[in-house]
Design a protein around this motif. Structure first.
Motif, PDB file in Angstrom:
ATOM      1  N   ASP A  12      -1.197 -96.609 -72.602  1.00  0.00           N
ATOM      2  CA  ASP A  12      -1.359 -96.039 -73.943  1.00  0.00           C
ATOM      3  C   ASP A  12      -0.586 -94.745 -74.115  1.00  0.00           C
ATOM      4  O   ASP A  12      -0.527 -94.200 -75.220  1.00  0.00           O
ATOM      5  N   LEU A  13      -0.001 -94.240 -73.054  1.00  0.00           N
ATOM      6  CA  LEU A  13       0.741 -92.972 -73.115  1.00  0.00           C
ATOM      7  C   LEU A  13       2.175 -93.248 -73.561  1.00  0.00           C
ATOM      8  O   LEU A  13       3.110 -93.251 -72.759  1.00  0.00           O
ATOM      9  N   ARG A  14       2.343 -93.483 -74.833  1.00  0.00           N
ATOM     10  CA  ARG A  14       3.646 -93.910 -75.362  1.00  0.00           C
ATOM     11  C   ARG A  14       4.692 -92.791 -75.358  1.00  0.00           C
ATOM     12  O   ARG A  14       5.883 -93.074 -75.493  1.00  0.00           O
ATOM     13  N   GLU A  15       4.270 -91.532 -75.237  1.00  0.00           N
ATOM     14  CA  GLU A  15       5.212 -90.416 -75.210  1.00  0.00           C
ATOM     15  C   GLU A  15       5.540 -89.975 -73.783  1.00  0.00           C
ATOM     16  O   GLU A  15       6.337 -89.057 -73.592  1.00  0.00           O
ATOM     17  N   LEU A  16       4.947 -90.610 -72.784  1.00  0.00           N
ATOM     18  CA  LEU A  16       5.105 -90.181 -71.401  1.00  0.00           C
ATOM     19  C   LEU A  16       6.552 -90.338 -70.937  1.00  0.00           C
ATOM     20  O   LEU A  16       7.138 -91.405 -71.059  1.00  0.00           O
ATOM     21  N   GLN A  17       7.116 -89.264 -70.398  1.00  0.00           N
ATOM     22  CA  GLN A  17       8.487 -89.263 -69.908  1.00  0.00           C
ATOM     23  C   GLN A  17       8.566 -89.169 -68.381  1.00  0.00           C
ATOM     24  O   GLN A  17       9.489 -89.699 -67.772  1.00  0.00           O
ATOM     25  N   THR A  18       7.597 -88.485 -67.777  1.00  0.00           N
ATOM     26  CA  THR A  18       7.593 -88.262 -66.335  1.00  0.00           C
ATOM     27  C   THR A  18       6.267 -88.704 -65.751  1.00  0.00           C
ATOM     28  O   THR A  18       5.208 -88.310 -66.248  1.00  0.00           O
ATOM     29  N   LEU A  19       6.313 -89.523 -64.706  1.00  0.00           N
ATOM     30  CA  LEU A  19       5.105 -89.927 -63.987  1.00  0.00           C
ATOM     31  C   LEU A  19       5.388 -89.838 -62.499  1.00  0.00           C
ATOM     32  O   LEU A  19       6.229 -90.565 -61.965  1.00  0.00           O
ATOM     33  N   ASP A  20       4.674 -88.936 -61.818  1.00  0.00           N
ATOM     34  CA  ASP A  20       4.819 -88.778 -60.373  1.00  0.00           C
ATOM     35  C   ASP A  20       3.488 -89.113 -59.712  1.00  0.00           C
ATOM     36  O   ASP A  20       2.512 -88.387 -59.853  1.00  0.00           O
ATOM     37  N   ILE A  21       3.447 -90.237 -59.017  1.00  0.00           N
ATOM     38  CA  ILE A  21       2.232 -90.698 -58.338  1.00  0.00           C
ATOM     39  C   ILE A  21       2.519 -90.879 -56.846  1.00  0.00           C
ATOM     40  O   ILE A  21       1.911 -91.701 -56.167  1.00  0.00           O
ATOM     41  N   SER A  22       3.430 -90.089 -56.321  1.00  0.00           N
ATOM     42  CA  SER A  22       3.813 -90.180 -54.921  1.00  0.00           C
ATOM     43  C   SER A  22       2.673 -89.740 -54.008  1.00  0.00           C
ATOM     44  O   SER A  22       1.814 -88.946 -54.392  1.00  0.00           O
ATOM     45  N   THR A  23       2.696 -90.279 -52.789  1.00  0.00           N
ATOM     46  CA  THR A  23       1.736 -89.907 -51.745  1.00  0.00           C
ATOM     47  C   THR A  23       0.300 -90.094 -52.212  1.00  0.00           C
ATOM     48  O   THR A  23      -0.490 -89.147 -52.326  1.00  0.00           O
ATOM     49  N   ASN A  24      -0.026 -91.334 -52.526  1.00  0.00           N
ATOM     50  CA  ASN A  24      -1.385 -91.747 -52.832  1.00  0.00           C
ATOM     51  C   ASN A  24      -1.700 -92.986 -51.996  1.00  0.00           C
ATOM     52  O   ASN A  24      -1.047 -93.221 -50.975  1.00  0.00           O
ATOM     53  N   CYS A  25      -2.666 -93.765 -52.421  1.00  0.00           N
ATOM     54  CA  CYS A  25      -3.067 -94.971 -51.679  1.00  0.00           C
ATOM     55  C   CYS A  25      -2.904 -96.215 -52.553  1.00  0.00           C
ATOM     56  O   CYS A  25      -3.658 -97.187 -52.406  1.00  0.00           O
ATOM     57  N   LEU A  26      -1.948 -96.203 -53.436  1.00  0.00           N
ATOM     58  CA  LEU A  26      -1.759 -97.291 -54.387  1.00  0.00           C
ATOM     59  C   LEU A  26      -1.192 -98.531 -53.704  1.00  0.00           C
ATOM     60  O   LEU A  26      -0.234 -98.454 -52.932  1.00  0.00           O
ATOM     61  N   THR A  27      -1.778 -99.682 -54.014  1.00  0.00           N
ATOM     62  CA  THR A  27      -1.257-100.954 -53.513  1.00  0.00           C
ATOM     63  C   THR A  27      -0.528-101.738 -54.599  1.00  0.00           C
ATOM     64  O   THR A  27       0.151-102.724 -54.295  1.00  0.00           O
ATOM     65  N   ALA A  28      -0.665-101.298 -55.847  1.00  0.00           N
ATOM     66  CA  ALA A  28      -0.010-101.975 -56.969  1.00  0.00           C
ATOM     67  C   ALA A  28       0.091-101.001 -58.125  1.00  0.00           C
ATOM     68  O   ALA A  28      -0.647-100.020 -58.207  1.00  0.00           O
ATOM     69  N   LEU A  29       1.037-101.286 -59.015  1.00  0.00           N
ATOM     70  CA  LEU A  29       1.175-100.528 -60.253  1.00  0.00           C
ATOM     71  C   LEU A  29       0.710-101.405 -61.408  1.00  0.00           C
ATOM     72  O   LEU A  29       0.947-102.617 -61.401  1.00  0.00           O
ATOM     73  N   PRO A  30       0.051-100.830 -62.410  1.00  0.00           N
ATOM     74  CA  PRO A  30      -0.425-101.649 -63.531  1.00  0.00           C
ATOM     75  C   PRO A  30       0.728-102.189 -64.368  1.00  0.00           C
ATOM     76  O   PRO A  30       1.714-101.488 -64.610  1.00  0.00           O
ATOM     77  N   GLU A  31       0.609-103.443 -64.799  1.00  0.00           N
ATOM     78  CA  GLU A  31       1.633-104.039 -65.646  1.00  0.00           C
ATOM     79  C   GLU A  31       1.781-103.270 -66.955  1.00  0.00           C
ATOM     80  O   GLU A  31       2.859-103.263 -67.561  1.00  0.00           O
ATOM     81  N   SER A  32       0.706-102.609 -67.386  1.00  0.00           N
ATOM     82  CA  SER A  32       0.732-101.900 -68.666  1.00  0.00           C
ATOM     83  C   SER A  32       1.715-100.736 -68.675  1.00  0.00           C
ATOM     84  O   SER A  32       2.004-100.173 -69.734  1.00  0.00           O
ATOM     85  N   LEU A  33       2.260-100.370 -67.520  1.00  0.00           N
ATOM     86  CA  LEU A  33       3.238 -99.282 -67.473  1.00  0.00           C
ATOM     87  C   LEU A  33       4.443 -99.567 -68.360  1.00  0.00           C
ATOM     88  O   LEU A  33       5.099 -98.644 -68.833  1.00  0.00           O
ATOM     89  N   HIS A  34       4.729-100.846 -68.584  1.00  0.00           N
ATOM     90  CA  HIS A  34       5.898-101.179 -69.398  1.00  0.00           C
ATOM     91  C   HIS A  34       5.719-100.787 -70.860  1.00  0.00           C
ATOM     92  O   HIS A  34       6.678-100.815 -71.642  1.00  0.00           O
ATOM     93  N   LEU A  35       4.497-100.402 -71.233  1.00  0.00           N
ATOM     94  CA  LEU A  35       4.235 -99.939 -72.595  1.00  0.00           C
ATOM     95  C   LEU A  35       4.533 -98.455 -72.759  1.00  0.00           C
ATOM     96  O   LEU A  35       4.500 -97.946 -73.883  1.00  0.00           O
ATOM     97  N   CYS A  36       4.823 -97.769 -71.666  1.00  0.00           N
ATOM     98  CA  CYS A  36       5.213 -96.354 -71.737  1.00  0.00           C
ATOM     99  C   CYS A  36       6.699 -96.288 -72.087  1.00  0.00           C
ATOM    100  O   CYS A  36       7.549 -95.998 -71.239  1.00  0.00           O
ATOM    101  N   PHE A  37       7.013 -96.562 -73.346  1.00  0.00           N
ATOM    102  CA  PHE A  37       8.394 -96.774 -73.766  1.00  0.00           C
ATOM    103  C   PHE A  37       9.294 -95.564 -73.540  1.00  0.00           C
ATOM    104  O   PHE A  37      10.506 -95.712 -73.396  1.00  0.00           O
ATOM    105  N   ALA A  38       8.719 -94.358 -73.508  1.00  0.00           N
ATOM    106  CA  ALA A  38       9.529 -93.152 -73.361  1.00  0.00           C
ATOM    107  C   ALA A  38       9.758 -92.767 -71.906  1.00  0.00           C
ATOM    108  O   ALA A  38      10.478 -91.803 -71.632  1.00  0.00           O
TER     109      ALA A  38
END
Length: 349
Positions: free
Chosen positions: A132-158
């Motif tokens: 839902d973060l349509r204005e998001l330009q920068t996302l840094d999720i490095s060094t976590n325990c993520l096994t997958a990224l949400p498909e909804s990321l493709h909606l962050c058009f910016a």
């Protein structure tokens, strides 16, 4: 609260400061004095780096309605309250170097957010509401325990910059290739075995870093002449969703593939396509493919749904890649839709 800190907050409120620096103050709790009385509503930038905070107050949005930047790098924050969603003007949120295990879905209510930094936490997943973060330009999720990224990321058009280094990712959602403005993608030190076929198809993506994914060989040929951090021998691994790997002996694609290509063309070119192909007219997995094919032919851009014809280019010279740590050779694979395209495609053409 010590007298010096109290004076800093008092002066900021009296003089209607837009910026307040509370870094390195050994704060164990959020200073409630900042939220009492008037004056705080003028605050736009709040910096609280290197403290001992464990959470945030629920009334933060009510008391700081004009806050656009919240910098909480290096604290002990384990929980972000649902009320974070009330900071409607927030554009930059830095929660790096904390102990977050869960990111609440209310993060998706920050419609003005442009920069979200969550590096060095303990996140195991991201909520789908991040899309839902349509204005998001920068996302840094490095060094976590993520096994997958949400498909909804493709909606962050910016989205322009995505860093997910040092996680436990085994694949990337193919929808990620649809981001129209993504310029830099860094997924080093994960457990990736393959990359989406369309990754790099759009020219906006210029920088891709996939170092230290030791099972990842054979980068999609769309990434040729990008600045890439990677090297290794060639082994072809394709996504599980692909039903068939075509060879030069397969003169005719499977029936399901031909049907899907026909439906796709009709769906996207006919004015009646949207009406005739409702979400209930096809199985869910096939309906999803109409919007997001598994990939597009690296020669003719034909969408592909069940079968690919891989063409290998082992240890190919890439001049631009030499800019990255002096590495000059990469292994690439082109995914084609037919024997004809397979025979014609050339990595350098």
């Amino acid at each position: 609260m010590n007298i010096d800190l109290w004076k800093i907050i008092l002066v900021a409120k009296q003089e209607k400061h837009k910026k307040l620096f509370l870094n390195y103050k050994n704060l164990c709790r959020f200073p409630h004095e900042l939220l009492k009385g008037g004056g705080s509503e003028y605050l736009e930038h709040l910096y609280m780096k290197m403290n001992l905070l464990t959470t945030l107050p629920d009334n933060l949005g009510e008391k700081l309605p004009n806050l656009t930047e919240l910098y909480l790098h290096s604290n002990n924050i384990a929980v972000i309250p649902e009320a974070i969603g009330t900071l409607v003007k927030l554009q930059s949120l830095d929660l790096s170097n904390n102990v977050l295990a869960i990111l609440c879905p209310e993060i998706g209510q920050l419609k003005s957010l442009r920069h979200l930094r969550l590096a060095n936490n303990q996140l195991k997943f991201l909520p789908s509401e991040i899309g839902d973060l349509r204005e998001l330009q920068t996302l840094d999720i490095s060094t976590n325990c993520l096994t997958a990224l949400p498909e909804s990321l493709h909606l962050c058009f910016a989205l322009q910059y995505l860093a997910a280094d040092r996680n436990h990712l085994t694949n990337l959602p193919r929808q990620l290739c649809m981001l129209p403005n993504l310029n830099e993608l860094s997924v080093t030190s994960n457990s990736l075995k393959c990359l989406p076929q369309d990754l790099g198809r759009y020219p906006e993506l210029q920088y891709v870093y996939v170092d230290n994914n030791f099972q990842l060989y054979g980068l999609p040929s769309y990434l040729y002449n990008k600045v890439i951090g990677h090297s290794g021998q060639l082994t072809i691994t394709v996504p599980d969703e692909i039903q068939t790997i075509g060879t030069e002996n397969d003169t005719v694609p499977p029936l399901q593939e031909m049907v899907m290509r026909t439906i796709y063309k009709f769906y996207h070119t006919s004015k009646k396509g949207l009406d005739l192909l409702s979400p209930n007219s096809l199985p869910r997995n096939l309906c999803k493919l109409l919007f997001y094919p598994l990939g597009h032919c690296h020669h003719c851009s034909q969408p592909m749904f069940t079968i690919v014809y891989p063409k290998c280019f082992p240890l190919t010279e890439t001049p631009l890649a030499a800019l990255y740590n002096g590495r000059t050779k990469m292994s690439f694979v082109a995914y084609c839709c037919s024997i004809k395209c397979l025979q014609v495609f050339d990595l350098l053409s």
